[in-house]
Design a protein around this motif. Sequence first.
Motif, PDB file in Angstrom:
ATOM      1  N   SER A   1     -10.298  28.414  49.164  1.00  0.00           N
ATOM      2  CA  SER A   1     -11.143  27.825  48.129  1.00  0.00           C
ATOM      3  C   SER A   1     -10.280  27.208  47.036  1.00  0.00           C
ATOM      4  O   SER A   1      -9.262  27.776  46.641  1.00  0.00           O
ATOM      5  CB  SER A   1     -12.066  28.884  47.526  1.00  0.00           C
ATOM      6  OG  SER A   1     -12.974  29.368  48.496  1.00  0.00           O
ATOM      7  N   VAL A   2     -10.696  26.045  46.554  1.00  0.00           N
ATOM      8  CA  VAL A   2      -9.915  25.289  45.572  1.00  0.00           C
ATOM      9  C   VAL A   2     -10.810  24.871  44.410  1.00  0.00           C
ATOM     10  O   VAL A   2     -11.899  24.324  44.630  1.00  0.00           O
ATOM     11  CB  VAL A   2      -9.295  24.026  46.201  1.00  0.00           C
ATOM     12  CG1 VAL A   2      -8.483  23.248  45.159  1.00  0.00           C
ATOM     13  CG2 VAL A   2      -8.426  24.377  47.407  1.00  0.00           C
ATOM     14  N   THR A   3     -10.360  25.135  43.190  1.00  0.00           N
ATOM     15  CA  THR A   3     -11.001  24.585  41.996  1.00  0.00           C
ATOM     16  C   THR A   3     -10.102  23.489  41.453  1.00  0.00           C
ATOM     17  O   THR A   3      -8.918  23.721  41.198  1.00  0.00           O
ATOM     18  CB  THR A   3     -11.208  25.658  40.918  1.00  0.00           C
ATOM     19  OG1 THR A   3     -12.163  26.618  41.391  1.00  0.00           O
ATOM     20  CG2 THR A   3     -11.735  25.048  39.632  1.00  0.00           C
ATOM     21  N   MET A   4     -10.659  22.291  41.270  1.00  0.00           N
ATOM     22  CA  MET A   4      -9.889  21.155  40.778  1.00  0.00           C
ATOM     23  C   MET A   4     -10.387  20.805  39.378  1.00  0.00           C
ATOM     24  O   MET A   4     -11.587  20.566  39.179  1.00  0.00           O
ATOM     25  CB  MET A   4     -10.023  19.970  41.734  1.00  0.00           C
ATOM     26  CG  MET A   4      -9.622  20.331  43.161  1.00  0.00           C
ATOM     27  SD  MET A   4      -9.717  18.935  44.326  1.00  0.00           S
ATOM     28  CE  MET A   4      -8.293  17.982  43.819  1.00  0.00           C
ATOM     29  N   LEU A   5      -9.470  20.791  38.420  1.00  0.00           N
ATOM     30  CA  LEU A   5      -9.805  20.519  37.028  1.00  0.00           C
ATOM     31  C   LEU A   5      -9.348  19.115  36.664  1.00  0.00           C
ATOM     32  O   LEU A   5      -8.148  18.801  36.734  1.00  0.00           O
ATOM     33  CB  LEU A   5      -9.147  21.550  36.111  1.00  0.00           C
ATOM     34  CG  LEU A   5      -9.451  23.028  36.420  1.00  0.00           C
ATOM     35  CD1 LEU A   5      -8.774  23.925  35.389  1.00  0.00           C
ATOM     36  CD2 LEU A   5     -10.952  23.281  36.469  1.00  0.00           C
ATOM     37  N   ASP A   6     -10.285  18.275  36.287  1.00  0.00           N
ATOM     38  CA  ASP A   6     -10.009  16.875  35.960  1.00  0.00           C
ATOM     39  C   ASP A   6      -9.755  16.766  34.461  1.00  0.00           C
ATOM     40  O   ASP A   6     -10.685  16.707  33.659  1.00  0.00           O
ATOM     41  CB  ASP A   6     -11.203  16.014  36.371  1.00  0.00           C
ATOM     42  CG  ASP A   6     -10.925  14.530  36.238  1.00  0.00           C
ATOM     43  OD1 ASP A   6      -9.827  14.179  35.759  1.00  0.00           O
ATOM     44  OD2 ASP A   6     -11.796  13.733  36.616  1.00  0.00           O
ATOM     45  N   CYS A   7      -8.475  16.722  34.087  1.00  0.00           N
ATOM     46  CA  CYS A   7      -8.087  16.638  32.672  1.00  0.00           C
ATOM     47  C   CYS A   7      -7.541  15.262  32.304  1.00  0.00           C
ATOM     48  O   CYS A   7      -6.937  15.106  31.235  1.00  0.00           O
ATOM     49  CB  CYS A   7      -7.048  17.715  32.359  1.00  0.00           C
ATOM     50  SG  CYS A   7      -7.644  19.391  32.612  1.00  0.00           S
ATOM     51  N   ASP A   8      -7.717  14.302  33.178  1.00  0.00           N
ATOM     52  CA  ASP A   8      -7.246  12.941  32.938  1.00  0.00           C
ATOM     53  C   ASP A   8      -8.385  12.130  32.318  1.00  0.00           C
ATOM     54  O   ASP A   8      -9.492  12.110  32.874  1.00  0.00           O
ATOM     55  CB  ASP A   8      -6.818  12.313  34.265  1.00  0.00           C
ATOM     56  CG  ASP A   8      -6.126  10.969  34.103  1.00  0.00           C
ATOM     57  OD1 ASP A   8      -6.369  10.299  33.074  1.00  0.00           O
ATOM     58  OD2 ASP A   8      -5.358  10.591  35.003  1.00  0.00           O
ATOM     59  N   PRO A   9      -8.160  11.461  31.182  1.00  0.00           N
ATOM     60  CA  PRO A   9      -9.222  10.651  30.576  1.00  0.00           C
ATOM     61  C   PRO A   9      -9.785   9.584  31.510  1.00  0.00           C
ATOM     62  O   PRO A   9     -10.921   9.137  31.340  1.00  0.00           O
ATOM     63  CB  PRO A   9      -8.527  10.010  29.366  1.00  0.00           C
ATOM     64  CG  PRO A   9      -7.417  10.942  29.027  1.00  0.00           C
ATOM     65  CD  PRO A   9      -6.941  11.487  30.344  1.00  0.00           C
ATOM     66  N   ASN A  10      -9.013   9.179  32.520  1.00  0.00           N
ATOM     67  CA  ASN A  10      -9.514   8.201  33.487  1.00  0.00           C
ATOM     68  C   ASN A  10     -10.547   8.796  34.436  1.00  0.00           C
ATOM     69  O   ASN A  10     -11.228   8.062  35.161  1.00  0.00           O
ATOM     70  CB  ASN A  10      -8.362   7.620  34.304  1.00  0.00           C
ATOM     71  CG  ASN A  10      -7.442   6.763  33.476  1.00  0.00           C
ATOM     72  OD1 ASN A  10      -7.890   6.033  32.594  1.00  0.00           O
ATOM     73  ND2 ASN A  10      -6.143   6.847  33.735  1.00  0.00           N
ATOM     74  N   ARG A  11     -10.628  10.128  34.456  1.00  0.00           N
ATOM     75  CA  ARG A  11     -11.602  10.851  35.279  1.00  0.00           C
ATOM     76  C   ARG A  11     -11.521  10.470  36.757  1.00  0.00           C
ATOM     77  O   ARG A  11     -12.547  10.307  37.441  1.00  0.00           O
ATOM     78  CB  ARG A  11     -13.028  10.615  34.754  1.00  0.00           C
ATOM     79  CG  ARG A  11     -13.256  11.136  33.339  1.00  0.00           C
ATOM     80  CD  ARG A  11     -13.225  12.661  33.331  1.00  0.00           C
ATOM     81  NE  ARG A  11     -13.458  13.218  32.010  1.00  0.00           N
ATOM     82  CZ  ARG A  11     -12.501  13.680  31.198  1.00  0.00           C
ATOM     83  NH1 ARG A  11     -11.232  13.624  31.594  1.00  0.00           N
ATOM     84  NH2 ARG A  11     -12.785  14.185  30.029  1.00  0.00           N
ATOM     85  N   SER A  12     -10.307  10.369  37.259  1.00  0.00           N
ATOM     86  CA  SER A  12     -10.119   9.959  38.660  1.00  0.00           C
ATOM     87  C   SER A  12     -10.665  10.993  39.638  1.00  0.00           C
ATOM     88  O   SER A  12     -11.285  10.629  40.651  1.00  0.00           O
ATOM     89  CB  SER A  12      -8.629   9.709  38.933  1.00  0.00           C
ATOM     90  OG  SER A  12      -8.158   8.646  38.143  1.00  0.00           O
ATOM     91  N   LEU A  13     -10.445  12.277  39.376  1.00  0.00           N
ATOM     92  CA  LEU A  13     -10.979  13.300  40.287  1.00  0.00           C
ATOM     93  C   LEU A  13     -12.501  13.278  40.300  1.00  0.00           C
ATOM     94  O   LEU A  13     -13.125  13.454  41.350  1.00  0.00           O
ATOM     95  CB  LEU A  13     -10.487  14.691  39.874  1.00  0.00           C
ATOM     96  CG  LEU A  13      -9.038  15.051  40.148  1.00  0.00           C
ATOM     97  CD1 LEU A  13      -8.822  16.542  39.889  1.00  0.00           C
ATOM     98  CD2 LEU A  13      -8.623  14.713  41.566  1.00  0.00           C
ATOM     99  N   SER A  14     -13.100  13.090  39.126  1.00  0.00           N
ATOM    100  CA  SER A  14     -14.557  13.021  39.053  1.00  0.00           C
ATOM    101  C   SER A  14     -15.074  11.807  39.816  1.00  0.00           C
ATOM    102  O   SER A  14     -16.125  11.876  40.481  1.00  0.00           O
ATOM    103  CB  SER A  14     -15.007  12.974  37.591  1.00  0.00           C
ATOM    104  OG  SER A  14     -14.582  14.139  36.893  1.00  0.00           O
ATOM    105  N   LEU A  15     -14.349  10.689  39.741  1.00  0.00           N
ATOM    106  CA  LEU A  15     -14.724   9.502  40.515  1.00  0.00           C
ATOM    107  C   LEU A  15     -14.661   9.796  41.998  1.00  0.00           C
ATOM    108  O   LEU A  15     -15.592   9.473  42.750  1.00  0.00           O
ATOM    109  CB  LEU A  15     -13.789   8.343  40.168  1.00  0.00           C
ATOM    110  CG  LEU A  15     -13.943   7.081  41.026  1.00  0.00           C
ATOM    111  CD1 LEU A  15     -15.315   6.468  40.843  1.00  0.00           C
ATOM    112  CD2 LEU A  15     -12.845   6.071  40.691  1.00  0.00           C
ATOM    113  N   TRP A  16     -13.564  10.419  42.439  1.00  0.00           N
ATOM    114  CA  TRP A  16     -13.427  10.782  43.852  1.00  0.00           C
ATOM    115  C   TRP A  16     -14.589  11.662  44.296  1.00  0.00           C
ATOM    116  O   TRP A  16     -15.202  11.426  45.347  1.00  0.00           O
ATOM    117  CB  TRP A  16     -12.096  11.495  44.079  1.00  0.00           C
ATOM    118  CG  TRP A  16     -12.038  12.253  45.371  1.00  0.00           C
ATOM    119  CD1 TRP A  16     -11.911  11.721  46.623  1.00  0.00           C
ATOM    120  CD2 TRP A  16     -12.134  13.672  45.539  1.00  0.00           C
ATOM    121  NE1 TRP A  16     -11.911  12.732  47.576  1.00  0.00           N
ATOM    122  CE2 TRP A  16     -12.051  13.928  46.927  1.00  0.00           C
ATOM    123  CE3 TRP A  16     -12.274  14.739  44.655  1.00  0.00           C
ATOM    124  CZ2 TRP A  16     -12.115  15.228  47.435  1.00  0.00           C
ATOM    125  CZ3 TRP A  16     -12.342  16.025  45.161  1.00  0.00           C
ATOM    126  CH2 TRP A  16     -12.256  16.263  46.543  1.00  0.00           C
TER     127      TRP A  16
END
Length: 222
Positions: free
Chosen positions: A32-47
């Motif tokens: 199990s993996v938790t990924m925290l999107d701390c980049d203002p570009n929100r790239s993980l959230s986009l993905w």
Amino acid sequence: MPTIAIASPKGGAGKSTTAVILGTEIARAGVSVTMLDCDPNRSLSLWASRGTVPERIQVFGDISESDIIKTIKQHDRDGQIVIVDLEGVASRLMSRAISQADLVVTPMRATTLDAMVGARTIALIQEEEEALGREIPFSIVFTMTKAVRSKQHSGIYASLREQGVDIIEPELMERAAFASFFEFGGDLASMPAQGNIANAQDNAARFAQAVMNRLLKGLARD
């Protein structure tokens, strides 16, 4: 379980792509993996918004400097790995995340500018080590590399090795599939075939295994 910070005080080095490759490959291996999107570009959230988020992965965004440590500790549970995708600037948020990391991975293109910026990341880690009184394992991974190394690439590689910097191998090659994560979402098994998908899958799997080997070695030492 361990926390991995993906850190570089420079945009365009491949931080978010590295985070997605690592997170999806670890999840495919059954962790199990938790990924925290701390980049203002929100790239993980986009993905995450582009397609179905793979099983065993959670993605959280809008994490500020004031709550990054609390959020990491909240998700740092047995049987789970936390991956933090940090902003592309040297900041207090980056320092606070690094302070909680069991491994810091710095993506770097094989250029003189990226090498100079990578040195700043090393300095940030050393500052946190001094403040905390503990070692924070640190590795570099070259990203978007070609099959044939340039003289510049070879020179930077040799210089880092001489300084005792740990370099993850395999490098993350320039692959059409890696560039397509933020178009299609999902992982390398679910996205439409892009370029030589088999080579991309092999590259990603071997990279993730190399990172996991470093984590396991660190945990055994602790």
